[in-house]
Each structure stands twice: as structure tokens, then as C-alpha cells.
Design an enzyme around this catalytic site. Structure first.
Site, PDB file in Angstrom:
ATOM      1  N   ASP A 154      16.894  -2.430   4.075  1.00 52.53           N
ATOM      2  CA  ASP A 154      16.880  -3.015   2.733  1.00 52.53           C
ATOM      3  C   ASP A 154      18.031  -4.001   2.663  1.00 52.53           C
ATOM      4  OD1 ASP A 154      17.115  -3.658   0.005  1.00 52.53           O
ATOM      5  OD2 ASP A 154      16.190  -1.761  -0.575  1.00 52.53           O
ATOM      6  N   ASP A 187      -1.985   4.552  -1.364  1.00 55.83           N
ATOM      7  CA  ASP A 187      -2.212   4.918  -2.763  1.00 55.83           C
ATOM      8  C   ASP A 187      -2.469   3.671  -3.600  1.00 55.83           C
ATOM      9  OD1 ASP A 187      -2.351   6.863  -4.883  1.00 55.83           O
ATOM     10  OD2 ASP A 187      -0.405   6.123  -5.582  1.00 55.83           O
ATOM     11  N   GLY A 217       0.100   8.241  -7.330  1.00 58.93           N
ATOM     12  CA  GLY A 217       1.386   8.773  -6.884  1.00 58.93           C
ATOM     13  C   GLY A 217       2.274   9.222  -8.028  1.00 58.93           C
ATOM     14  N   ARG A 220       2.699  -1.330  -3.476  1.00 55.88           N
ATOM     15  CA  ARG A 220       1.758  -2.319  -3.980  1.00 55.88           C
ATOM     16  C   ARG A 220       0.783  -2.698  -2.870  1.00 55.88           C
ATOM     17  NH1 ARG A 220       2.973  -0.625  -8.056  1.00 55.88           N
ATOM     18  NH2 ARG A 220       3.827  -1.632  -9.920  1.00 55.88           N
ATOM     19  N   GLU A 266      -6.588  -4.146  -6.484  1.00 53.52           N
ATOM     20  CA  GLU A 266      -5.995  -3.940  -7.807  1.00 53.52           C
ATOM     21  C   GLU A 266      -5.509  -5.248  -8.417  1.00 53.52           C
ATOM     22  OE1 GLU A 266      -3.832   0.082  -8.374  1.00 53.52           O
ATOM     23  OE2 GLU A 266      -3.610  -0.366  -6.238  1.00 53.52           O
ATOM     24  N   ILE A 296      12.842   5.730  -5.354  1.00 53.74           N
ATOM     25  CA  ILE A 296      11.778   6.523  -4.733  1.00 53.74           C
ATOM     26  C   ILE A 296      12.078   6.744  -3.258  1.00 53.74           C
ATOM     27  CG2 ILE A 296       9.332   6.571  -4.127  1.00 53.74           C
ATOM     28  CD1 ILE A 296       8.809   4.986  -6.725  1.00 53.74           C
ATOM     29  N   HIS A 345      -4.228   5.256  -6.685  1.00 53.64           N
ATOM     30  CA  HIS A 345      -2.969   4.898  -7.362  1.00 53.64           C
ATOM     31  C   HIS A 345      -2.538   6.020  -8.310  1.00 53.64           C
ATOM     32  CE1 HIS A 345      -0.416   1.207  -8.708  1.00 53.64           C
ATOM     33  NE2 HIS A 345       0.311   2.309  -8.594  1.00 53.64           N
TER      34      HIS A 345
END
Length: 328
Positions: free
Chosen positions: A170, A255, A288, A231, A260, A151, A286
Site C-alpha cells: 500500500d 463478492d 460481504g 470493487r 455492477e 478491512i 456483494h
């Protein structure tokens, strides 16, 4: 005859095909069936938002597979599934494009104050809206990506079309890969301090839980924007609200929310976010990955995994290993 349970709405073509394989019970809509009433009959679950915990799994003696409609598995007790001989599968890549585009739907809405302008205009306050809608352009801005999976790489590609520069952190991706994609490898601190927009693309782990907190928010560039489509647990939400109300951040879009983790079908009461009171905060439910194309791809992938397991095969994209004697 096989029996199936579908937790939430899926693409109608996928639902039609599933109906040809056996009896389908829906966990949504006017004729919703509580899972507890049919747990002893179900062979396969096609799962979206509903939580599937140890209690549900142990109450399902015929269950062979929990096929997730998407890439996340936070709502499934994988250990309990493995102990019970139940596969848990996902559909990687099925909604990557949809989520990446949603990142920019949120970003553009923040940059040009679209929700505010639409609301004020609808309320008849044309002049007031016009006077307060000085936004900013994306061209020349720096996008910071925390995480560089499928993504995030699509987000980078879209950002390049807007003429944005990009910093990426990353630790699991080689700097040469980041550089080859047209971004600059950077430390997490550099991404936070030097980016005009920070977008989160991380799994929720022990290490990433509330990664965005009072300290890391303070380290972000003043007047920057935060976007989270990954998340909810990645962000300390009270700290985010403080950064927004205090003016350190210009805006944020979520989003996903922390609530949740308590109730995926009705998380807002468990989050406590003052959505209506913060004009610089956008929250979407949520969605997306909810494009027609992504719905079809995710549903098709989940259905394929169900077919494989019913045929006695090892399903593609399984998150666990179930030994052959455990097949029912």
C-alpha cells in the site's frame, strides 16, 4: 412532514425509526415505489445498491442528502450532488468486520472445496465428492494484501490466527505501520509473485481499474488463489477466467463483479462470468458487509447523517462540501 426514499432493505430497527421522522417510500418489495414517481417530494435518500445519477438528482428539488449505507460511493454522482447542494455521506467502519470475515468465508470455501462437496453430497454422490475434496490448509501459507485500510487490517488479524504469513503493498501506508501490524511491506510485484493467496482491498480509481489483468495474473504464483471483496472493476474478468480455466490460478472468489457498474441490482447478465461452469470460481452477490451487526451499524450511521442535515447541521462523514446558501 419530511419524505424519505430507501432504495434497498435495511435493518428493521432503522426503518422503524425513520418512519417516526416522516413518510418513507421503499424502492424494493411488493410495494416498491419507482423513484421517478416521488422525486419531487423527497428530502433524503438512504441509499444502498441503486444508482443515483445526475438525472435523478436534478429531478429532486427538495433533496438535501444522499446517505450511503456503507463506505462506497461508486453509485452516486457526487459532482451532480454538490452542484445541487446535496450532501453525500458514508458510514466508514460500519461493515469492516463483516467484510473481513467474508474474505475468510470465501477463502475457506475455496481451500476445502466446500461448495463442490456440498453440491455433490446433496446430489447423492458421496464417494465422488470424498475422492475429489483434497484441499489445502491455511497454516503456513502466505497471504498477500493489496491495500491496507481498515478491512485489510482486520483480514491480517484473522490470518494471523490461522498461522499465515503476510505481505502487504500500500503506497499510502508507511512501511513501519505495516511492520508493526505483523506483516512484511512489499512491492506489488512481490505480493503477486510470492503469495499463496492474494486479497484485494483497493478503491476503484483510474489507476486501479483492471489492475488485475492478463499480465498481473501471469505474475501471480502458479496455483495461487485470488479474492476480491472490494470493487469488480479491479479485475479484467475474461483474463481471470482464462487464468482459471488454463490452470495458472487454483481458484478465485469474487463478492463483486464488473457488471455492477452497469446494473447494481442485476449485474450478472452484464458480466458474462461462466459461474456455473467453473468449479474453481465462487461468486457471491456483494454480501460481504451484510451481517446483522453491520446492517444495524450502517443504517444507524446513515440515519444519524440524515437527522443532522434535517436539523441544518453539517453531517458526519460527508464526501462533499455544500455551502450554507445551498441548504433548502
Amino acid at each position: 412532514m419530511h419524505t424519505f426514499y430507501v432504495s434497498d432493505p435495511i435493518h428493521p430497527d432503522v426503518l422503524d425509526e425513520l418512519n417516526t421522522l416522516g413518510q418513507v417510500h421503499l424502492g424494493y418489495g411488493e410495494n416498491a415505489v419507482p423513484y421517478a414517481l416521488i422525486s419531487d417530494q423527497v428530502d433524503a435518500v438512504l441509499l444502498r445498491a441503486e444508482r443515483f445519477d445526475r438525472e435523478k438528482i436534478q429531478a429532486s428539488p427538495r433533496l438535501r442528502i444522499i446517505a450511503r449505507h456503507g463506505v462506497g460511493s461508486d453509485n452516486v454522482d457526487i459532482s451532480a450532488a454538490t452542484e445541487a447542494g446535496v450532501f453525500v455521506t458514508v458510514t466508514p467502519g460500519s461493515n469492516s468486520r463483516a467484510v473481513a470475515e467474508h474474505v475468510f468465508a470465501l477463502l475457506l470455501a475455496l481451500a476445502r472445496k466446500v461448495p463442490y462437496g456440498a453440491w455433490e453430497t446433496a446430489a447423492g454422490r458421496w464417494d465422488e465428492a470424498k475422492a475429489n475434496m483434497n484441499g489445502f490448509e491455511l497454516h503456513g501459507k502466505t497471504l498477500g494484501l493489496l491495500g491496507f485500510g481498515n478491512i485489510a487490517r482486520m483480514v491480517l488479524s484473522i490470518a494471523q490466527g490461522f498461522g499465515m504469513k503476510a505481505l502487504v503493498h500500500d503506497p499510502f501506508v508507511e512501511p513501519s505501520v505495516i511492520g508493526a501490524a505483523g506483516a512484511l511491506p512489499a512491492s506489488r510485484d512481490e505480493v503477486l509473485a510470492e503469495s499463496d493467496v492474494v486479497s484485494l482491498h483497493l478503491p476503484l480509481t483510474e489507476e486501479t481499474t483492471q489492475l488485475i489483468n492478463a499480465d498481473t495474473l501471469a505474475a501471480m504464483r502458479p496455483g495461487s488463489v485470488l479474492i476480491n471483496t472490494s470493487r469488480g472493476g479491479l479485475i479484467d474478468e475474461p483474463a481471470l477466467v482464462a487464468a482459471l480455466t488454463g490452470g495458472h490460478l487454483a481458484a478465485a472468489a469474487l463478492d463483486v463483479v464488473q457488471g455492477e457498474s452497469v446494473d447494481m441490482k442485476n449485474p450478472l447478465p452484464h458480466s458474462g462470468l461462466p459461474i456455473g461452469g467453473l468449479p474453481n470460481l465462487i461468486v457471491t452477490p456483494h454480501v460481504g458487509g451484510q451481517s446483522s451487526e453491520a446492517f444495524l451499524a450502517a443504517g444507524t450511521g446513515a440515519l444519524a447523517a440524515i437527522r443532522q442535515v434535517l436539523a441544518g447541521e453539517h453531517p458526519a462523514h460527508a464526501l462533499n462540501t455544500v455551502p450554507a446558501p445551498a441548504y433548502k
